[in-house]
Design a protein around this motif. Structure first.
Motif, mmCIF file in Angstrom:
data_model
loop_
_atom_site.group_PDB
_atom_site.id
_atom_site.type_symbol
_atom_site.label_atom_id
_atom_site.label_comp_id
_atom_site.label_asym_id
_atom_site.label_seq_id
_atom_site.Cartn_x
_atom_site.Cartn_y
_atom_site.Cartn_z
ATOM 1 N N HIS A 85 -1.755 8.407 13.344
ATOM 2 C CA HIS A 85 -2.015 7.098 12.744
ATOM 3 C C HIS A 85 -1.978 5.990 13.788
ATOM 4 O O HIS A 85 -2.729 5.008 13.681
ATOM 5 N N SER A 113 2.681 6.910 8.153
ATOM 6 C CA SER A 113 1.516 6.047 8.359
ATOM 7 C C SER A 113 1.927 4.584 8.317
ATOM 8 O O SER A 113 1.441 3.761 9.107
ATOM 9 N N ASN A 143 -3.854 5.933 3.617
ATOM 10 C CA ASN A 143 -3.495 7.331 3.868
ATOM 11 C C ASN A 143 -3.249 8.109 2.585
ATOM 12 O O ASN A 143 -3.620 9.282 2.487
ATOM 13 N N PHE A 178 -2.356 13.115 7.214
ATOM 14 C CA PHE A 178 -3.356 12.170 7.739
ATOM 15 C C PHE A 178 -4.787 12.583 7.420
ATOM 16 O O PHE A 178 -5.722 12.193 8.089
#
Length: 279
Positions: free
Chosen positions: A32, A231, A270, A277
């Motif tokens: 991320h 994330s 996300n 991911f």
């Protein structure tokens, strides 16, 4: 910005959906962060099995450097097994066996590599609490995710890992500002600069030692909540670093508010995809 995510990797196995996704806190954060524009690197022990090849393929696809990961011969990748229903997961078991690749060792060579980063991110799942003081003494900003388990919040564990943490993140049940102030106090007393709690649907709350800021979230219907915190952390850290964040620096409320919003935006995107991911 150069970010190094130090620690765990695994595959997340959705046993009721016949799905396998690459993951682990450090891997998720590294991916991320790369998507947020950081020069991102993952460092942790890799197995030499098919699951590790799956992980490496995902890191390569997402532009995350991984070539300095030790590859452990004749080892296996940790499997975290879940049942997933309507976007929410139920833990089943962790499968490691006797040949798990294990946690990375913080050598002098690795310390030199880590020193080149702007930010180092690790977590309780790295399983290296006794080595973290070697990492925290380095010049980069140090971020540590304590997760959600009580065993990582004992005085003994905190005394071991709280040496020079710039941001400590926790996954918590919702709490008031007063409750959070009491929660954050012992970490600030140990020298932690910022204490951040993610509280699921109630958003996030953060203390910089003098101010407490809270941000609620805009609700979405998730496809999969795996990696929501990782994330968020990547988006938060990447945005805060753009505001001039350096080791030992207490960041002002405006920069923290901007980082909270950015983290929420990354996390919201996300949870609309499967896995940590989407790969």
């Amino acid at each position: 910005m150069k970010l190094i995510a130090l620690g765990d990797n695994c595959v997340d196995v959705y046993c009721n959906k016949n799905e396998v996704h690459p993951g682990g806190n450090a891997v998720n954060v590294a991916v991320h962060a790369a998507r947020c524009g950081a020069q991102s690197e993952y460092i942790g022990n890799l197995a030499d099995d098919d699951y590790a090849a799956h992980l490496v393929k995902a890191l390569k696809k997402n532009g995350v450097r991984y070539d300095r990961c030790p590859v452990i011969p004749n080892s296996v990748t940790k499997q975290c097994v879940y049942e997933v229903t309507d976007g929410e997961r139920s833990f089943v078991e962790v499968v490691t066996g006797d040949a798990w690749a294990g946690p990375v060792t913080v050598s002098e060579e690795l310390k030199e590599v880590l020193s080149q980063a702007d930010v180092i991110v690790s977590s309780c799942n790295a399983k290296i609490p006794e080595q973290l003081s070697l990492v925290e003494e380095l010049p980069p900003v140090f971020v540590f995710d304590f997760g959600e388990k009580d065993k990582y919040r004992t005085d003994e564990y905190c005394d071991m890992v709280c040496k020079a943490i710039d941001l400590a993140m926790f996954s918590c049940s919702p709490m008031s500002e007063e409750e959070f102030a009491a929660f954050a106090h012992p970490y600030h007393e140990r020298g932690v600069i910022h204490v951040l709690a993610t509280m699921g649907g109630e958003g996030q709350i953060i203390s910089n030692g003098s101010q407490i800021l809270r941000r609620r979230i805009r609700q979405v219907t998730p496809h999969d909540t795996m990696g929501a915190g990782d994330s968020f952390l990547a988006g938060f850290v990447c945005t805060l670093q753009k505001s001039g964040w350096k080791k030992g620096m207490r960041m002002p409320s405006g920069a923290l508010e901007e980082a909270l919003l950015a983290g929420q935006n990354v996390s919201r995107e996300n949870v609309l995809s499967p896995g940590g991911f989407g790969d």
